[in-house]
Structures are given as C-alpha cells and as structure tokens.
Design a protein around this motif. Structure first.
Motif, PDB file in Angstrom:
ATOM      1  N   CYS A 148      13.902   6.092  -1.814  1.00 56.48           N
ATOM      2  CA  CYS A 148      14.083   6.806  -3.047  1.00 56.48           C
ATOM      3  C   CYS A 148      12.689   7.715  -3.189  1.00 56.48           C
ATOM      4  O   CYS A 148      12.662   8.790  -3.461  1.00 56.48           O
ATOM      5  CB  CYS A 148      14.543   6.178  -4.160  1.00 56.48           C
ATOM      6  SG  CYS A 148      16.027   6.817  -5.028  1.00 56.48           S
ATOM      7  N   LEU A 149      11.814   6.955  -3.385  1.00 57.32           N
ATOM      8  CA  LEU A 149      10.403   7.445  -3.619  1.00 57.32           C
ATOM      9  C   LEU A 149       9.935   8.675  -2.404  1.00 57.32           C
ATOM     10  O   LEU A 149       9.583   9.666  -3.029  1.00 57.32           O
ATOM     11  CB  LEU A 149       9.338   6.160  -3.562  1.00 57.32           C
ATOM     12  CG  LEU A 149       8.861   5.528  -4.891  1.00 57.32           C
ATOM     13  CD1 LEU A 149       7.902   4.453  -4.665  1.00 57.32           C
ATOM     14  CD2 LEU A 149       8.375   6.748  -5.879  1.00 57.32           C
ATOM     15  N   THR A 150      10.328   8.364  -1.425  1.00 54.60           N
ATOM     16  CA  THR A 150       9.909   9.461  -0.475  1.00 54.60           C
ATOM     17  C   THR A 150      10.775  10.544  -0.678  1.00 54.60           C
ATOM     18  O   THR A 150      10.087  11.652  -0.487  1.00 54.60           O
ATOM     19  CB  THR A 150       9.941   8.713   0.999  1.00 54.60           C
ATOM     20  OG1 THR A 150      11.205   8.318   0.982  1.00 54.60           O
ATOM     21  CG2 THR A 150       8.978   7.750   1.511  1.00 54.60           C
ATOM     22  N   THR A 151      12.177  10.300  -0.866  1.00 51.75           N
ATOM     23  CA  THR A 151      12.824  11.584  -1.399  1.00 51.75           C
ATOM     24  C   THR A 151      12.245  12.283  -2.588  1.00 51.75           C
ATOM     25  O   THR A 151      12.158  13.687  -2.542  1.00 51.75           O
ATOM     26  CB  THR A 151      14.062  11.295  -1.430  1.00 51.75           C
ATOM     27  OG1 THR A 151      14.628  10.403  -0.554  1.00 51.75           O
ATOM     28  CG2 THR A 151      15.087  12.232  -1.315  1.00 51.75           C
ATOM     29  N   ASN A 203       0.920  -1.264  -0.264  1.00 52.81           N
ATOM     30  CA  ASN A 203       0.143  -0.029  -0.110  1.00 52.81           C
ATOM     31  C   ASN A 203       0.999   1.264   0.056  1.00 52.81           C
ATOM     32  O   ASN A 203       0.702   2.180  -0.753  1.00 52.81           O
ATOM     33  CB  ASN A 203      -0.961  -0.068   1.231  1.00 52.81           C
ATOM     34  CG  ASN A 203      -1.992  -1.006   0.928  1.00 52.81           C
ATOM     35  OD1 ASN A 203      -2.434  -1.448  -0.073  1.00 52.81           O
ATOM     36  ND2 ASN A 203      -2.668  -1.627   2.152  1.00 52.81           N
ATOM     37  N   TYR A 204       1.793   1.256   0.838  1.00 55.47           N
ATOM     38  CA  TYR A 204       2.774   2.234   0.921  1.00 55.47           C
ATOM     39  C   TYR A 204       3.384   2.519  -0.395  1.00 55.47           C
ATOM     40  O   TYR A 204       3.446   3.947  -0.936  1.00 55.47           O
ATOM     41  CB  TYR A 204       3.835   2.107   2.023  1.00 55.47           C
ATOM     42  CG  TYR A 204       4.333   3.461   2.369  1.00 55.47           C
ATOM     43  CD1 TYR A 204       5.995   3.627   2.032  1.00 55.47           C
ATOM     44  CD2 TYR A 204       3.975   4.354   2.834  1.00 55.47           C
ATOM     45  CE1 TYR A 204       6.706   4.742   2.643  1.00 55.47           C
ATOM     46  CE2 TYR A 204       4.406   5.729   3.185  1.00 55.47           C
ATOM     47  CZ  TYR A 204       6.000   5.723   3.082  1.00 55.47           C
ATOM     48  OH  TYR A 204       6.845   6.817   3.318  1.00 55.47           O
ATOM     49  N   VAL A 205       3.879   1.738  -1.093  1.00 54.58           N
ATOM     50  CA  VAL A 205       4.619   2.029  -2.228  1.00 54.58           C
ATOM     51  C   VAL A 205       3.715   2.412  -3.368  1.00 54.58           C
ATOM     52  O   VAL A 205       3.905   3.180  -3.997  1.00 54.58           O
ATOM     53  CB  VAL A 205       5.262   0.367  -2.901  1.00 54.58           C
ATOM     54  CG1 VAL A 205       5.738   0.719  -4.234  1.00 54.58           C
ATOM     55  CG2 VAL A 205       6.326   0.111  -2.079  1.00 54.58           C
ATOM     56  N   GLN A 206       2.494   1.799  -3.483  1.00 54.18           N
ATOM     57  CA  GLN A 206       1.359   2.489  -4.314  1.00 54.18           C
ATOM     58  C   GLN A 206       1.073   3.753  -4.120  1.00 54.18           C
ATOM     59  O   GLN A 206       0.801   4.606  -5.040  1.00 54.18           O
ATOM     60  CB  GLN A 206       0.211   1.501  -4.222  1.00 54.18           C
ATOM     61  CG  GLN A 206       0.473   0.146  -4.815  1.00 54.18           C
ATOM     62  CD  GLN A 206      -0.617  -0.907  -4.740  1.00 54.18           C
ATOM     63  OE1 GLN A 206      -1.556  -0.690  -3.860  1.00 54.18           O
ATOM     64  NE2 GLN A 206      -0.760  -1.872  -5.781  1.00 54.18           N
TER      65      GLN A 206
END
Lengths: 471, 126
Positions: free
Chosen positions: B109-112, A337-340
């Motif tokens: 990386c995504l959060t950054t 869920n978080y990645v999505q």
C-alpha cells in the motif's frame, strides 16, 4: 557390506545360504515363534542360531516381513540378545501373520537376517536402528512378486547398503521401491533422515496400520501376531529409547506421538509420490519429517516457523533488492529500512505537494478528483448518472479554466491512467472492477471535455469498455 | 480507489487551506495520504483498521520517521520485531507471524501511495 555385518556375527555364510535357499524349514518350529510378536531380542538370537534362521527363511511369509520390521526395531536392542523371549519372537517372524504383510516374501528372512546384522552393527551407533527399521518395513513391503533370488539379492544388497549407511546417514534408505501404501510410509521413513525414534514410531504406526488394514483380510492368528508385534514394538521402542536417548532430542514421544508421527510419516516423507504433497495438508495435520522432533510443541513451532519463513519469502519479493539476502536478521533489517524509507517518501512528497499546492490548477485537481470520484462511484450506475454527475462538475468550474484544463487534463489523466494501471496490479486485491470503471470514466470524461458533445460520447464511451485496462 | 480518495482530500485541502502554513498543509496532506491508504485497504487489514482508528480519534499522526538515535548496530531479532511493530500501524498487538503479513500488505500500500503522490506531483508540475 553383508560381509561386514556378518563378520561380527559369523553368520554370514549361513545367512547367505539362507538367502539363496528358501528351504521350507520346520514349519512347526516357526509357528510357535510366530506366536510371539516381540522380536526385539529374537532377531539377535537369530543371528546366533543359524538353524532358526534357516527356519525363518524357509517360512518366507508376509509375517516375516513383519518380523523384519520388528527385528529391525529390535536390532538396536543388541543387548538383550540372550532373552528367551526373543526366541519366541523370532518364531513369529516367519509364518504367522501373513496377512500383516501381504507382500512379505520368502526373501524377507534373508533380509531380516541382514537387517539384524546391520542392527547389531549399528546398535552401537544407534543410527542403524533407523535404517534397520526402514529395511524391515521396506522389505516387507516389497511385493511378493519379486520372489526371484535375484530380487532378493538386490533387496538384500539394498538393505545392506541402507544398513551400512545408517550409521553415517541415519535412515537414508532410498532406492527401495515401495509399491504398497505402507511402502509409502515406510519409504518416507527410510528416505528421510529421521531419528531412530521416529523410525521406530513409524514402524509401530505402520504395524498398527498394517494390522488394522490387514485385519479385514487377515486371519485371526495374523491379527494376534500383529497385536503381539505391536506390543513387542512398543516394548522395543521403549528399549530403543533407552538406547537412543542420546540420539533423540525429544524423549516425550509416547504411543500417541508415535501414532501421530506415523500419520505424519504417511503424509510426510520424501517419497516420490508424496513429495508433491509435502508441507502440511491442513492446519490440523502437521507432517513430522525425519530428523525433526515430533513433539506436539515442536510440531506447532515448526508450523509457526514455516509460516514465518513463507511470509519472509513474500516480503523478500516485495522489497526490492532483497532476493539474494538470506537470513532473517538481515531480511528484517532490510524490511525495516524499506518501510522507513517509504514513510519518509510519503512525508517528503506531502511536503512537496503542500509547497506546490498554490500553483495547482484547481480545475484540474477538482475535475480529476470528481472524475475519479464519480467514476469510482458510478461503476455500477448507468451512463446517465455519469452524465449528470459530470456535467455539473464541468459547468460548475470555470469554463475557461475547464477548457484550458482539458488539454492539460489529458496529460494528467493519462498519467493517472498510467498510475492507475500500475496500481492495478498493486491493488489487484482491491476492487479491480472499480478501477476498470474508473479508467473508463476517466476516458469518458476526457472525451466529454474534449468534444463537448457529451451525451452521444457518453453512451459510446460507456459502451466501449476499457479493453486496454483489462487487468 | 486510493487515487480517488487522495485526490479528493488533496482538493479539499487545497480549497480550505490556502493560507495555512506549508508545514500544516503538508501534515494534512500526509494525513490524507495515509487516510486514502487506509480507506483503500478497508477493514480487511489489521494495519488499516488501526490506522483508521488513529485517524478517527484525531490523534496527531506520529510516525517514526527517524531511526532511533540509539540505533545500535547490534539489532537482535527481537528488537527488529519491535522496531517493525512501531513502524506498522497496529503492530504492537500482533504476533510475529501476523506482523510479517501485515508488513507485506503495508509495504504494498505504501508503494502504491508513493507512486500516486509522485504522479500527482508530476502532473501538477508539468
């Protein structure tokens, strides 16, 4: 506890007497016995022959400790009590391989007796075997210095306790202080709940190790005894396997496995010393713990599982709000869920940026981009380079916009700096120095823009490292 | 570093596509975002390598934005691993252990990147 054990055999009193009295006994009687390392049935026989027991107690040698181990291992083999071979095995217990267990004490006979009793008691349960095995080696390990009767009694009590607890908790023998290296391995075995097989294996390994360790300083007789004992233990192991088949999940353990297990036992275990070590030293050595299958496949699987759980823990920290979540499935759900959600956020923001783009201040963007670009690329370059790079950028853009953008740039640059600062811990794994330089260049450019007097500022800024941005 | 790449790309997009549709631009911006992510990660990570490969091949960046319509509530671990593999670039060619590792780095990386984009957005709109 002794009473319980003794009651079955009716040798309690005799054992107690044996314990208290360290009669020298018939050494001659003992010697022939010591020659035979196989203790499986011998211990059982010992129960029935208090006389022999006396002899054994009298010998009180390190070998006895060995015999204890063997007897403990053989304890499970309650069935072959009447084996004549066992008699010979018993004999070996007392005297011969003093070198095997240098720490064996006269107390061992007593302990071994108790162990045997416990073994008999637990042989039906199967789990006692482990405890007995623990008792054997552990007792042998106890330093000879504790020759006092009190110590013996304490040890016996401990052994008994351990033995009694065996049926309940297999092999949870704790409290037996081990001073020897072997003790460590033994304690590992004893303290951790292992399947009987593992205990047996550990013992075998221990014996082997002890044999090898003591080979140097032991007499040939002891070596022989050790070898014999090893064989005996191996045989006993086989016998035990038959008995403990139901208890043990892995029946493929072989001598090699035992050796590996013993190694793993030495390394693993819940000994106070080794607790810190724990885990796996390397990718080659896998510590088999008690109660776990020690098959090569299962070991690899355990390694894999541990790796996965390690990574899951790390992911738990990354994903917000997952610290209290337990369980792989739920955790994986949260991660997915978080990645999505992150990916959706990126899309949403990109759409927003696309929509906002027309309103962008080109100069700001370009200057910032160039600034960042140059700051990143100029981390290793001299100040002059930055000047050359920045100046054209500054002057290439519309001056008015540039000036207008300076004030607004200060904010974005601050925001960027903040972002970058926040990014720094995130991307700490990446080029941190470049980020530092980046920020410094950012400041530098801002300063240049603000004052317009670039050369001196540049040098000043360059000289002034971004202390505030130290990572 | 990520910001550098991203801003450069943003600037380039702004300059080049002033009249293009917003959706096309958003797609390009999104592509630029992922590109900057991949460049910042470099070739050290399997996911960044897979991402760079995808970008270089000029393939349409397809991202599993929506949960599978048939998202059965009873997701087993195997399915979860598969779903995760679809999400993380380069996932299908990884074993579970490596998948979790890559997922962790990818999340970081995504959060950054998200934070960076938010900052740019704020700086632009302020």
């Amino acid at each position: 506890m002794e009473a319980k054990e003794n009651n079955q055999f009716g040798l309690e009193e005799s054992h107690g007497d044996h314990i208290s009295s360290h009669s020298p006994g018939a050494a001659g009687f003992v010697t022939p016995l010591t020659s035979s390392p196989i203790l499986s049935a011998s211990m059982l026989e010992a129960f029935f022959t208090p006389g022999l027991w006396n002899h054994r107690t009298s010998s009180c040698t390190m070998s006895f400790g060995e015999s204890n181990i063997q007897t403990s291992t053989s304890g499970i083999n309650c069935v072959p009590i009447g084996k004549p071979v066992a008699m010979s095995n018993r004999g070996m217990l007392p005297s011969p391989p003093p070198g095997e267990f240098p720490h064996s004490l006269p107390h061992f006979p007593v302990d071994s007796g108790f162990i045997e009793r416990a073994a008999k008691l637990s042989c039906f349960g199967g789990g006692s075997f482990r405890g007995i095995s623990h008792l054997g080696p552990s007792q042998s390990m106890t330093p000879p210095s504790d020759a006092s009767k009190d110590a013996i009694g304490a040890r016996v009590q401990k052994a008994e306790l351990n033995v009694v607890s065996l049926p309940v908790e297999h092999g949870t023998i704790k409290g037996i202080t081990m001073n020897n290296k072997r003790d460590r391995s033994i304690s590992h075995v004893g303290t951790s709940n292992n399947k009987s097989r593992e205990g047996n294996f550990c013992e075998d390994g221990q014996e082997r190790h002890t044999g090898s360790a003591d080979a140097a300083g032991n007499s040939s007789s002891s070596d022989l005894g050790a070898n014999k004992r090893r064989k005996a233990t191996e045989e006993m192991e086989k016998e035990k396997d038959q008995v403990l088949r139901g208890l043990q999940s892995s029946t493929e353990t072989t001598k090699d496995n035992t050796e590996t297990k013993c190694k793993s036992y030495k390394h693993s275990g819940k000994n106070a010393k080794d607790n810190s070590e724990a885990a796996k030293e390397g990718y080659v050595h896998v510590r088999a713990q008690r109660g776990q299958a020690t098959n090569s496949h299962s070991l690899a699987e355990r390694v894999r599982r541990e790796k996965i759980s390690e990574r899951m823990k790390y992911l738990q920290e990354l994903v917000p709000g997952c610290s209290k979540v337990t369980g792989k499935a739920v955790m994986l759900d949260e991660i997915i869920n978080y990645v999505q959600s992150l990916q959706r956020q990126v899309e949403f923001l990109s759409m927003k940026l696309a929509a906002v783009n027309p309103q962008l201040d080109f100069s700001i963007e370009g200057l910032l981009a160039k600034n960042l670009l140059h700051s990143h690329g100029g981390s290793s370059s001299a100040a002059g380079f930055s000047q050359e790079m920045i100046y054209p950028q500054v002057y290439s853009s519309q001056q008015g916009l540039a000036h207008a953008g300076i004030s607004s740039m200060l904010n974005p640059s601050d925001a960027f700096r903040r972002t970058l600062n926040t990014e720094i811990p995130m991307t700490s794994g990446y080029k941190e120095t470049s980020l530092q330089m980046h920020n410094s260049w950012n400041e530098q450019l801002v300063m240049q823009m603000a004052y317009g007097a670039n050369p001196p500022l540049n040098s000043q800024v360059i000289n002034r490292k971004p202390d505030g941005f130290t990572i | 570093m990520m910001a550098c790449h991203f801003l450069r790309a943003l600037f380039r997009i702004q300059q080049t596509s002033t009249s293009s549709s917003s959706s096309g631009r958003s797609r390009r911006i999104r592509r630029a975002a992922y590109a900057s992510m991949a460049y910042s990660a470099g070739t050290r990570r399997a996911w960044s390598r897979a991402l760079l490969r995808k970008l270089r091949s000029r393939a349409r960046l397809r991202f599993p934005r929506r949960l599978s319509r048939a998202a059965t509530p009873q997701r087993r671990d195997m399915d979860q691993a598969q779903v995760l593999r679809k999400l993380v670039p380069g996932g299908p060619s990884m074993d579970d252990c490596k998948l979790l590792e890559e997922t962790a780095d990818y999340i970081r990386c995504l959060t950054t990147q998200v934070r960076l984009m938010q900052t740019v957005m704020d700086s632009i709109s302020s």
